[in-house]
Design a protein around this motif. Sequence first.
Motif, PDB file in Angstrom:
ATOM      1  N   GLU A  23       0.824  -1.201   0.000  1.00  0.00           N
ATOM      2  CA  GLU A  23       0.000   0.000   0.000  1.00  0.00           C
ATOM      3  C   GLU A  23       0.863   1.258   0.000  1.00  0.00           C
ATOM      4  N   GLN A  24       2.133   1.102   0.384  1.00  0.00           N
ATOM      5  CA  GLN A  24       3.053   2.242   0.358  1.00  0.00           C
ATOM      6  C   GLN A  24       3.573   2.521  -1.052  1.00  0.00           C
ATOM      7  N   LEU A  25       3.451   1.545  -1.941  1.00  0.00           N
ATOM      8  CA  LEU A  25       3.893   1.740  -3.314  1.00  0.00           C
ATOM      9  C   LEU A  25       2.860   2.562  -4.073  1.00  0.00           C
ATOM     10  N   PRO A  26       3.299   3.364  -5.042  1.00  0.00           N
ATOM     11  CA  PRO A  26       2.355   4.241  -5.753  1.00  0.00           C
ATOM     12  C   PRO A  26       1.332   3.468  -6.566  1.00  0.00           C
ATOM     13  N   SER A  27       0.128   4.017  -6.629  1.00  0.00           N
ATOM     14  CA  SER A  27      -0.934   3.481  -7.478  1.00  0.00           C
ATOM     15  C   SER A  27      -1.007   4.311  -8.753  1.00  0.00           C
ATOM     16  N   LEU A  28      -1.549   3.735  -9.799  1.00  0.00           N
ATOM     17  CA  LEU A  28      -1.724   4.490 -11.035  1.00  0.00           C
ATOM     18  C   LEU A  28      -2.679   5.654 -10.793  1.00  0.00           C
ATOM     19  N   SER A 150      10.103  -3.409 -22.295  1.00  0.00           N
ATOM     20  CA  SER A 150      11.457  -3.078 -21.868  1.00  0.00           C
ATOM     21  C   SER A 150      11.434  -2.109 -20.694  1.00  0.00           C
ATOM     22  N   LEU A 151      10.559  -1.110 -20.772  1.00  0.00           N
ATOM     23  CA  LEU A 151      10.468  -0.132 -19.689  1.00  0.00           C
ATOM     24  C   LEU A 151       9.992  -0.791 -18.397  1.00  0.00           C
ATOM     25  N   LEU A 152       8.939  -1.596 -18.489  1.00  0.00           N
ATOM     26  CA  LEU A 152       8.388  -2.246 -17.293  1.00  0.00           C
ATOM     27  C   LEU A 152       9.347  -3.276 -16.708  1.00  0.00           C
ATOM     28  N   SER A 153      10.253  -3.795 -17.535  1.00  0.00           N
ATOM     29  CA  SER A 153      11.182  -4.815 -17.039  1.00  0.00           C
ATOM     30  C   SER A 153      12.080  -4.290 -15.931  1.00  0.00           C
ATOM     31  N   GLU A 154      12.229  -2.961 -15.845  1.00  0.00           N
ATOM     32  CA  GLU A 154      13.037  -2.362 -14.781  1.00  0.00           C
ATOM     33  C   GLU A 154      12.234  -1.360 -13.964  1.00  0.00           C
ATOM     34  N   LEU A 155      10.927  -1.564 -13.931  1.00  0.00           N
ATOM     35  CA  LEU A 155      10.068  -0.705 -13.124  1.00  0.00           C
ATOM     36  C   LEU A 155      10.521  -0.680 -11.670  1.00  0.00           C
ATOM     37  N   GLY A 156      11.002  -1.809 -11.181  1.00  0.00           N
ATOM     38  CA  GLY A 156      11.452  -1.891  -9.797  1.00  0.00           C
ATOM     39  C   GLY A 156      12.601  -0.957  -9.477  1.00  0.00           C
ATOM     40  N   TYR A 177      22.300   1.634  -7.093  1.00  0.00           N
ATOM     41  CA  TYR A 177      22.375   0.554  -8.076  1.00  0.00           C
ATOM     42  C   TYR A 177      22.572  -0.806  -7.405  1.00  0.00           C
ATOM     43  N   ARG A 178      23.203  -0.811  -6.248  1.00  0.00           N
ATOM     44  CA  ARG A 178      23.320  -2.070  -5.516  1.00  0.00           C
ATOM     45  C   ARG A 178      21.944  -2.520  -5.022  1.00  0.00           C
ATOM     46  N   LEU A 179      21.149  -1.578  -4.528  1.00  0.00           N
ATOM     47  CA  LEU A 179      19.789  -1.889  -4.093  1.00  0.00           C
ATOM     48  C   LEU A 179      18.925  -2.350  -5.271  1.00  0.00           C
ATOM     49  N   CYS A 180      19.131  -1.726  -6.428  1.00  0.00           N
ATOM     50  CA  CYS A 180      18.394  -2.135  -7.629  1.00  0.00           C
ATOM     51  C   CYS A 180      18.710  -3.579  -7.997  1.00  0.00           C
ATOM     52  N   ARG A 181      19.982  -3.940  -7.939  1.00  0.00           N
ATOM     53  CA  ARG A 181      20.370  -5.317  -8.265  1.00  0.00           C
ATOM     54  C   ARG A 181      19.693  -6.319  -7.327  1.00  0.00           C
ATOM     55  N   LYS A 185      13.724  -6.555  -9.268  1.00  0.00           N
ATOM     56  CA  LYS A 185      12.791  -7.531  -9.832  1.00  0.00           C
ATOM     57  C   LYS A 185      11.614  -7.783  -8.899  1.00  0.00           C
ATOM     58  N   SER A 186      11.894  -7.965  -7.628  1.00  0.00           N
ATOM     59  CA  SER A 186      10.822  -8.244  -6.672  1.00  0.00           C
ATOM     60  C   SER A 186       9.842  -7.081  -6.585  1.00  0.00           C
ATOM     61  N   LEU A 187      10.374  -5.856  -6.520  1.00  0.00           N
ATOM     62  CA  LEU A 187       9.502  -4.689  -6.448  1.00  0.00           C
ATOM     63  C   LEU A 187       8.699  -4.514  -7.734  1.00  0.00           C
ATOM     64  N   GLY A 188       9.339  -4.783  -8.867  1.00  0.00           N
ATOM     65  CA  GLY A 188       8.641  -4.662 -10.145  1.00  0.00           C
ATOM     66  C   GLY A 188       7.466  -5.613 -10.248  1.00  0.00           C
ATOM     67  N   VAL A 189       7.655  -6.844  -9.815  1.00  0.00           N
ATOM     68  CA  VAL A 189       6.574  -7.838  -9.848  1.00  0.00           C
ATOM     69  C   VAL A 189       5.432  -7.408  -8.924  1.00  0.00           C
ATOM     70  N   ILE A 190       5.777  -6.929  -7.718  1.00  0.00           N
ATOM     71  CA  ILE A 190       4.753  -6.474  -6.774  1.00  0.00           C
ATOM     72  C   ILE A 190       3.928  -5.338  -7.380  1.00  0.00           C
TER      73      ILE A 190
END
Length: 285
Positions: A23-28, A150-156, A177-181, A185-190
Amino acid sequence: MDAEQTGYARYRQVVSQLMCGDEQLPSLPVITLEIRRSLRSPEVSLGTLSGLISKDPALSALLMKYAASAMLRSSRPPKTLQDVLQVLGLAQVDRVTMIHSIKSLFTLHSPGHKKLFIEAWERLILKASTCAFLARLVGYTQPDHAFLASLLSELGSLAVLSAFRDDPVAPSRELYYRLCRDYSKSLGVILLKKWAVDEEFIGIIRNTGNWLHRERYHLELIDLVNLSLYHSVKGMNAEADLPELSSLAAYAKLLPPLNVIGDNDELALLISHRAEIHALADALR
């Protein structure tokens, strides 16, 4: 524990908390949901749709700019939003609307956060433009679909930044970038699940960067995404620790002359069309 490790541990805790409460993540945005709902209605008219889109001036301007871009090669440049809808078609309008919404969701205002966002967004837009152009060159039927994938693949990677929107101090570039690695992926899927985006894009996230991924023997969307990612990393750092291009599962599916390798172990066809790829990126900034 040194200062960098201490900083990483603190930021990692913040991201982990974010993942535990989506719920803390942004909604459209509401306007995005209204536009997407209307696009899916078989009864919607172009007049009604253009009136709805006009409520978001920034989106209207982006759609006008994109519809007039060289990528689309329209014989008659659009002058009104209804012209735009006819040039692009409803599916493309839907995807450009998503691109615009994603950028607006993650734009942050503190100097440190903004600098990280701009760098990440520019890289993602150029990577996605490479993916769309590659899709057109190989005969993929929907280059804009490839762009969005391609854009959504790195949404996280953008979602990682949202974890620190209330923090006055942005993480360093290296920590970001370390946090991104570790978490992208997990955040993007969520996020995609929260937004009820097509399941296909969730599969793309999970296999992005898997250079040996192969399900079929013909080019698929994930292959285009991975080829564009490979070239994006090369563009950022020519000395990046990457496998040889010829060893990629996606590369093995390219047929001559599309598989010619040029300078710096990059596809010659992308090198020769670099100006056009940048032009497409400009149309979506």
